[in-house]
Design an enzyme around this catalytic site. Sequence first.
Site, short mmCIF file in Angstrom:
data_model
loop_
_atom_site.label_atom_id
_atom_site.label_comp_id
_atom_site.label_asym_id
_atom_site.label_seq_id
_atom_site.Cartn_x
_atom_site.Cartn_y
_atom_site.Cartn_z
N HIS A 156 -13.58 0.84 -2.22
CA HIS A 156 -14.18 0.47 -0.93
C HIS A 156 -15.70 0.62 -0.93
CE1 HIS A 156 -13.53 -0.45 3.42
NE2 HIS A 156 -12.43 -1.00 2.92
N ASP A 160 -8.44 1.01 -4.48
CA ASP A 160 -9.59 0.45 -3.75
C ASP A 160 -10.67 1.53 -3.61
OD1 ASP A 160 -11.32 -0.91 -2.10
OD2 ASP A 160 -9.79 -1.49 -0.63
N HIS A 166 -7.47 -10.84 -0.18
CA HIS A 166 -7.36 -9.82 0.87
C HIS A 166 -6.23 -10.21 1.82
CE1 HIS A 166 -9.64 -7.82 4.48
NE2 HIS A 166 -8.95 -6.91 3.82
N ASP A 175 -5.35 -6.65 9.48
CA ASP A 175 -6.25 -7.25 10.46
C ASP A 175 -6.39 -8.76 10.25
OD1 ASP A 175 -7.81 -5.33 8.45
OD2 ASP A 175 -9.07 -7.10 8.68
N TRP A 190 -19.16 2.22 4.00
CA TRP A 190 -17.79 2.57 4.36
C TRP A 190 -16.82 1.72 3.61
CZ3 TRP A 190 -13.80 -0.37 6.70
CH2 TRP A 190 -12.59 0.36 6.89
N TYR A 210 -10.79 7.15 3.10
CA TYR A 210 -10.41 5.77 3.38
C TYR A 210 -8.96 5.50 2.92
CZ TYR A 210 -9.57 0.93 2.53
OH TYR A 210 -8.95 -0.29 2.51
N GLU A 245 -10.85 -1.94 -7.27
CA GLU A 245 -11.35 -2.87 -6.24
C GLU A 245 -12.66 -2.38 -5.63
OE1 GLU A 245 -8.34 -3.74 -3.36
OE2 GLU A 245 -9.80 -4.13 -1.78
N HIS A 260 0.84 -1.21 0.00
CA HIS A 260 0.00 0.00 0.00
C HIS A 260 0.87 1.25 0.00
CE1 HIS A 260 -3.87 -1.78 2.00
NE2 HIS A 260 -3.39 -2.56 1.04
N GLU A 285 -2.49 -9.55 -1.59
CA GLU A 285 -2.26 -8.32 -0.82
C GLU A 285 -1.35 -8.62 0.37
OE1 GLU A 285 -5.80 -6.70 0.97
OE2 GLU A 285 -4.91 -4.71 1.21
N ARG A 318 -0.83 -0.47 -4.23
CA ARG A 318 -2.16 0.14 -4.16
C ARG A 318 -2.01 1.61 -3.80
NH1 ARG A 318 -6.95 -0.84 0.33
NH2 ARG A 318 -5.93 0.92 1.31
N ARG A 341 -11.38 -11.78 -4.46
CA ARG A 341 -10.53 -11.39 -3.32
C ARG A 341 -10.90 -12.09 -2.01
NH1 ARG A 341 -7.38 -7.66 -2.37
NH2 ARG A 341 -8.44 -6.61 -0.66
N GLU A 401 -13.48 -9.24 -0.64
CA GLU A 401 -12.91 -9.35 0.71
C GLU A 401 -13.98 -9.47 1.79
OE1 GLU A 401 -10.68 -5.63 0.61
OE2 GLU A 401 -11.98 -4.83 2.18
O1 KDG Z 1 -10.95 -4.41 8.35
C1 KDG Z 1 -11.23 -3.82 7.12
C2 KDG Z 1 -10.00 -3.83 6.27
O2 KDG Z 1 -9.50 -5.13 6.17
C3 KDG Z 1 -10.26 -3.31 4.89
O3 KDG Z 1 -10.73 -1.99 4.96
C4 KDG Z 1 -8.96 -3.34 4.09
O4 KDG Z 1 -10.17 -2.91 2.07
C5 KDG Z 1 -9.18 -3.32 2.62
C6 KDG Z 1 -8.07 -3.81 1.80
O5 KDG Z 1 -8.28 -3.87 0.60
O6 KDG Z 1 -7.03 -4.14 2.35
MG MG Z 2 -10.23 -3.55 0.02
#
Ligand code: KDG
Ligand code: MG
Length: 403
Positions: free
Chosen positions: A213, A211, A313, A317, A403, A159, A237, A122, A340, A147, A284, A263
């Site tokens: 999102h 992304d 993904h 996290d 979001w 984001y 994405e 990223h 990723e 990314r 993903r 994801e």
């Molecule tokens: O917990 C949410 C994240 O994993 C997410 O926002 C990350 O979109 C994401 C990505 O592409 O890594």
């Molecule tokens: Mg994503």
Amino acid sequence: MKITDARVVVSSPGRNYVTVVLDTEDGVVGVGDATLNGRELSVASYLSDHVCPLLIGRDARRIEEIWQYLYKGAYWRRGPVTMTAIAAIDVALWDIKGKAAGMPVYQLLGGAARDGVMVYSHASGATLEELDADVETQLAAGFHAVRVQASVPGLERTYGIAPSDGRVYEPASSSSPQEDSWETGAYLDFAPAMMAHVRERFGFGVHLLHDVHHRLTPIEAGRLGAALEPSRPFWMEDPTPAEDQSAFRTIRNHTTTPLAVGEVLNSIWDCQQLITERLIDYIRTSVSHAGGITHLRRIFALADLYGVRSGSHGAGDLSPISMAAALHVDLSIPNLGIQEHMGHRDPAGEVFSSSYRFADGYMHPGDEPGLGVVFDEAAAARFPYQPMYLPVNRRLDGSVHDW
Ligand code: KDG
Ligand code: MG
């Protein structure tokens, strides 16, 4: 090989992780990742209240049978909590199988189909200058795919912008959900200009990803895809909310920009239409949120039949256990697209030691038996759970947006 104990450890070394540990009668131990960002304790409860007691005395070698037992036996189907819990057990069972066989998991999946797994990192910035500096850092680190995200002028928060101190991006915050703001027009004007700027600065020798999102309508996403075409992104994405599969037909009709989604999807049925109608280019789904190695391989096998490639993904996290499991799958399947890789915040390395490695843009899971990740339960106990929430997103009129 009977399972003698199944337990859940919730810890927060840098962020929250939910880890499953399975013990067997002959001393082989398996670990799995059950982290669901912002909803960690619901998976921990599903596991310790409903799944772990069912595992005691079962034969750890019967991975498929246990998967079917946990999935069909619950009657209630799919969903992130259930599928993350099943995934963690499945991954721990593959870890056990690898350790018992004395082989890395990828060997059990058919062996390496390639020498390494191309990963993307990223880059982000509050300004285009900051974004440029971060892209330079990622390229210097050896990545061939990056990314790119930058703050949208006029919006209070955007984001995907990592802290400027170099720490890994983390959207979750403590005590209550952070409120982000959204205005589609401002974003649609800015995103193609940002991508064109990065292309002009760094040329076409690097893969660039972006992304969205989940924030656009299908026709807005079609317009964005068309506007991005001159910059030739590797993918766009999550252009629209992922659960609306037929929306992708509209996007497809308006752009040749490759599409990636999945994801937040948890099962093969969540992406059946996307794949079989060839509405996307990259799926993903991740090992930790889509039912583990067993189910993810089924999704990727279906995708292969329709010319869709993987692009799992791999945000911070997902714990190092998930990263390792993903790399074992990626190395062995025929239709890898890209993986990723965000890395993890300190002190995650004090709790998880992994044998995967990175060199020149590619990763390899290593050749330790099993997954190649050691989970230190005593170290985990030093980092207690912290309540964390993902942000919510509001339009300028105050209504809640994706979001
Ligand atoms: O917990 C949410 C994240 O994993 C997410 O926002 C990350 O979109 C994401 C990505 O592409 O890594
Ligand atoms: Mg994503």
